[in-house]
Design a protein around this motif. Structure first.
Motif, PDB file in Angstrom:
ATOM      1  N   ALA A 159      11.585  -3.795  -4.742  1.00 50.91           N
ATOM      2  CA  ALA A 159      10.311  -3.165  -5.098  1.00 50.91           C
ATOM      3  C   ALA A 159       9.200  -4.209  -5.153  1.00 50.91           C
ATOM      4  CB  ALA A 159      10.439  -2.452  -6.448  1.00 50.91           C
ATOM      5  N   ARG A 160       9.510  -5.387  -5.710  1.00 55.03           N
ATOM      6  CA  ARG A 160       8.518  -6.456  -5.787  1.00 55.03           C
ATOM      7  C   ARG A 160       8.056  -6.870  -4.385  1.00 55.03           C
ATOM      8  NH1 ARG A 160       8.316 -12.557  -5.837  1.00 55.03           N
ATOM      9  NH2 ARG A 160       9.864 -12.194  -4.237  1.00 55.03           N
ATOM     10  N   ASP A 161       9.013  -7.054  -3.487  1.00 54.00           N
ATOM     11  CA  ASP A 161       8.662  -7.498  -2.142  1.00 54.00           C
ATOM     12  C   ASP A 161       7.840  -6.449  -1.398  1.00 54.00           C
ATOM     13  OD1 ASP A 161       9.952  -9.857  -2.624  1.00 54.00           O
ATOM     14  OD2 ASP A 161      11.778  -9.345  -1.516  1.00 54.00           O
ATOM     15  N   ARG A 162       8.163  -5.170  -1.601  1.00 56.01           N
ATOM     16  CA  ARG A 162       7.387  -4.107  -0.938  1.00 56.01           C
ATOM     17  C   ARG A 162       5.962  -4.056  -1.476  1.00 56.01           C
ATOM     18  NH1 ARG A 162      12.429  -1.614  -1.426  1.00 56.01           N
ATOM     19  NH2 ARG A 162      11.829  -0.536  -3.353  1.00 56.01           N
ATOM     20  N   SER A 163       5.817  -4.212  -2.783  1.00 58.37           N
ATOM     21  CA  SER A 163       4.478  -4.194  -3.372  1.00 58.37           C
ATOM     22  C   SER A 163       3.649  -5.363  -2.883  1.00 58.37           C
ATOM     23  CB  SER A 163       4.571  -4.231  -4.907  1.00 58.37           C
ATOM     24  OG  SER A 163       5.143  -3.042  -5.409  1.00 58.37           O
ATOM     25  N   MET A 164       4.247  -6.541  -2.842  1.00 58.29           N
ATOM     26  CA  MET A 164       3.509  -7.715  -2.386  1.00 58.29           C
ATOM     27  C   MET A 164       3.124  -7.590  -0.920  1.00 58.29           C
ATOM     28  SD  MET A 164       3.018  -9.703  -4.937  1.00 58.29           S
ATOM     29  CE  MET A 164       3.646 -10.435  -6.452  1.00 58.29           C
ATOM     30  N   ALA A 165       4.027  -7.042  -0.092  1.00 65.17           N
ATOM     31  CA  ALA A 165       3.732  -6.867   1.323  1.00 65.17           C
ATOM     32  C   ALA A 165       2.565  -5.902   1.520  1.00 65.17           C
ATOM     33  CB  ALA A 165       4.965  -6.364   2.069  1.00 65.17           C
ATOM     34  N   ALA A 166       2.461  -4.923   0.623  1.00 70.52           N
ATOM     35  CA  ALA A 166       1.369  -3.953   0.690  1.00 70.52           C
ATOM     36  C   ALA A 166       0.117  -4.457  -0.023  1.00 70.52           C
ATOM     37  CB  ALA A 166       1.825  -2.626   0.073  1.00 70.52           C
ATOM     38  N   GLN A 167       0.165  -5.685  -0.528  1.00 69.18           N
ATOM     39  CA  GLN A 167      -0.930  -6.304  -1.282  1.00 69.18           C
ATOM     40  C   GLN A 167      -1.272  -5.508  -2.541  1.00 69.18           C
ATOM     41  OE1 GLN A 167      -4.284  -7.550   1.063  1.00 69.18           O
ATOM     42  NE2 GLN A 167      -3.041  -8.819   2.414  1.00 69.18           N
ATOM     43  N   ASP A 168      -0.272  -4.830  -3.084  1.00 71.11           N
ATOM     44  CA  ASP A 168      -0.416  -4.175  -4.388  1.00 71.11           C
ATOM     45  C   ASP A 168       0.040  -5.192  -5.428  1.00 71.11           C
ATOM     46  OD1 ASP A 168      -0.448  -2.633  -6.650  1.00 71.11           O
ATOM     47  OD2 ASP A 168       0.966  -1.108  -5.930  1.00 71.11           O
ATOM     48  N   PHE A 169      -0.828  -6.168  -5.689  1.00 70.13           N
ATOM     49  CA  PHE A 169      -0.422  -7.312  -6.484  1.00 70.13           C
ATOM     50  C   PHE A 169      -0.183  -6.962  -7.951  1.00 70.13           C
ATOM     51  CE2 PHE A 169      -2.860  -9.354  -2.957  1.00 70.13           C
ATOM     52  CZ  PHE A 169      -1.757  -9.930  -2.341  1.00 70.13           C
ATOM     53  N   ALA A 170      -0.912  -5.974  -8.465  1.00 74.26           N
ATOM     54  CA  ALA A 170      -0.695  -5.594  -9.865  1.00 74.26           C
ATOM     55  C   ALA A 170       0.720  -5.074 -10.072  1.00 74.26           C
ATOM     56  CB  ALA A 170      -1.726  -4.548 -10.284  1.00 74.26           C
ATOM     57  N   ALA A 191      -4.232 -13.593  -3.179  1.00 68.49           N
ATOM     58  CA  ALA A 191      -4.264 -12.618  -2.091  1.00 68.49           C
ATOM     59  C   ALA A 191      -3.922 -13.243  -0.746  1.00 68.49           C
ATOM     60  CB  ALA A 191      -5.645 -11.978  -2.015  1.00 68.49           C
ATOM     61  N   ALA A 192      -3.713 -14.547  -0.718  1.00 63.46           N
ATOM     62  CA  ALA A 192      -3.371 -15.218   0.543  1.00 63.46           C
ATOM     63  C   ALA A 192      -1.923 -14.945   0.892  1.00 63.46           C
ATOM     64  CB  ALA A 192      -3.600 -16.727   0.407  1.00 63.46           C
ATOM     65  N   PRO A 193      -1.632 -14.358   2.065  1.00 63.37           N
ATOM     66  CA  PRO A 193      -0.259 -14.002   2.415  1.00 63.37           C
ATOM     67  C   PRO A 193       0.710 -15.164   2.335  1.00 63.37           C
ATOM     68  CG  PRO A 193      -1.807 -13.027   3.971  1.00 63.37           C
ATOM     69  CD  PRO A 193      -2.595 -13.964   3.097  1.00 63.37           C
ATOM     70  N   ALA A 194       0.245 -16.377   2.617  1.00 60.82           N
ATOM     71  CA  ALA A 194       1.160 -17.520   2.630  1.00 60.82           C
ATOM     72  C   ALA A 194       1.629 -17.898   1.236  1.00 60.82           C
ATOM     73  CB  ALA A 194       0.478 -18.724   3.287  1.00 60.82           C
ATOM     74  N   THR A 195       0.852 -17.541   0.217  1.00 61.20           N
ATOM     75  CA  THR A 195       1.209 -17.981  -1.129  1.00 61.20           C
ATOM     76  C   THR A 195       1.466 -16.835  -2.085  1.00 61.20           C
ATOM     77  OG1 THR A 195      -1.127 -18.075  -1.744  1.00 61.20           O
ATOM     78  CG2 THR A 195      -0.130 -20.092  -0.884  1.00 61.20           C
ATOM     79  N   ALA A 196       1.272 -15.608  -1.620  1.00 66.27           N
ATOM     80  CA  ALA A 196       1.364 -14.475  -2.528  1.00 66.27           C
ATOM     81  C   ALA A 196       2.778 -14.222  -3.003  1.00 66.27           C
ATOM     82  CB  ALA A 196       0.800 -13.216  -1.865  1.00 66.27           C
ATOM     83  N   VAL A 197       3.772 -14.505  -2.170  1.00 65.49           N
ATOM     84  CA  VAL A 197       5.141 -14.138  -2.501  1.00 65.49           C
ATOM     85  C   VAL A 197       6.019 -15.381  -2.575  1.00 65.49           C
ATOM     86  CG1 VAL A 197       7.144 -12.793  -1.831  1.00 65.49           C
ATOM     87  CG2 VAL A 197       4.863 -11.920  -1.346  1.00 65.49           C
ATOM     88  N   ILE A 198       6.654 -15.571  -3.706  1.00 64.72           N
ATOM     89  CA  ILE A 198       7.676 -16.611  -3.854  1.00 64.72           C
ATOM     90  C   ILE A 198       9.017 -15.958  -3.571  1.00 64.72           C
ATOM     91  CG2 ILE A 198       8.843 -18.159  -5.470  1.00 64.72           C
ATOM     92  CD1 ILE A 198       6.178 -18.473  -6.907  1.00 64.72           C
TER      93      ILE A 198
END
Length: 225
Positions: A128-139, A182-189
């Protein structure tokens, strides 16, 4: 700013909702002082204590900032952005260090003690976390990321460690929010390695994975300072 007079049930929650709407809707802008306590009491038709509790809750969430002798000001437009603003620099470094202490051993024990049900929960949260981040739903992604870390420590099946970490829920969430951009390269660990180490029962690798990304974040803060 017209505010509807509240009903008598759930007064504090209603006042919080109305004040939050004034912030998110742009009536109260970031950096501006909100109406005074007497003005809010009159507009909302509630007592001073109710207004104070609402202001305290929104301040705790990072949306408002109370400046003694000067008034209450809008600090952020959402709990997410408020969390980002609350933690930075040395304070964030301290939080990450405490997280590292608890999460490394939590991950080590999780690899040794996790159940199939634990793994299913971790899979669901990380997915779920990865899907939200991919959709830029950061909250949503921040909430799910924090929930993942909490679940990892809970999978240690050490009740005291889990309780200690659970007590840091808000600050864990705030620290996660502070490291997301919001930068795709750093948004997701990537936490896939951590999950797989726990799944494989590899305690040493799980501990290394848990500490590795936190070490990187701490190093970034040190280099920026």
């Amino acid at each position: 700013m017209p505010l509807a007079t509240t009903r008598r049930s759930g007064l504090v929650d209603q006042v919080i909702d109305q004040m939050r709407s004034a912030i998110t809707g742009g009536e109260w802008k970031v950096g501006e002082r909100i109406p005074t306590e007497p003005e809010l009491v009159a507009a909302l038709g509630v007592g001073r204590n109710t207004v104070r509790e609402a202001v305290r809750a929104l301040s705790h969430a990072g949306l408002l900032e109370v400046r003694q002798g000067d008034g209450t000001f809008v600090r952020a437009t959402s709990e997410f952005s408020g969390a980002v603003r609350r933690l930075a620099g040395a304070e964030l470094r301290d939080v990450l260090q405490v997280r590292r202490i608890l999460e490394v051993e939590g991950a080590r024990m999780a690899a040794q003690n996790r159940t199939d049900a634990d793994l299913a929960e971790l899979d669901g949260l990380l997915g779920a976390r990865d899907r939200s981040m991919a959709a830029q739903d950061f909250a949503s992604g921040v909430d799910q990321d924090a929930a993942f870390h909490i679940a990892v420590v809970r999978c240690s099946h050490n009740p005291l460690l889990a309780e200690l970490y659970q007590g840091l829920t808000e600050i864990v969430r705030a620290s996660v929010a502070s490291t997301v951009t919001a930068a795709p390269a750093t948004a997701v660990i990537d936490h896939g390695g951590l999950l797989e180490a726990i799944r494989a029962g590899d305690a040493d690798k799980a501990a290394k994975e848990a500490g590795g990304f936190l070490d990187e974040l701490i190093a970034q803060i040190d280099s920026a300072g």
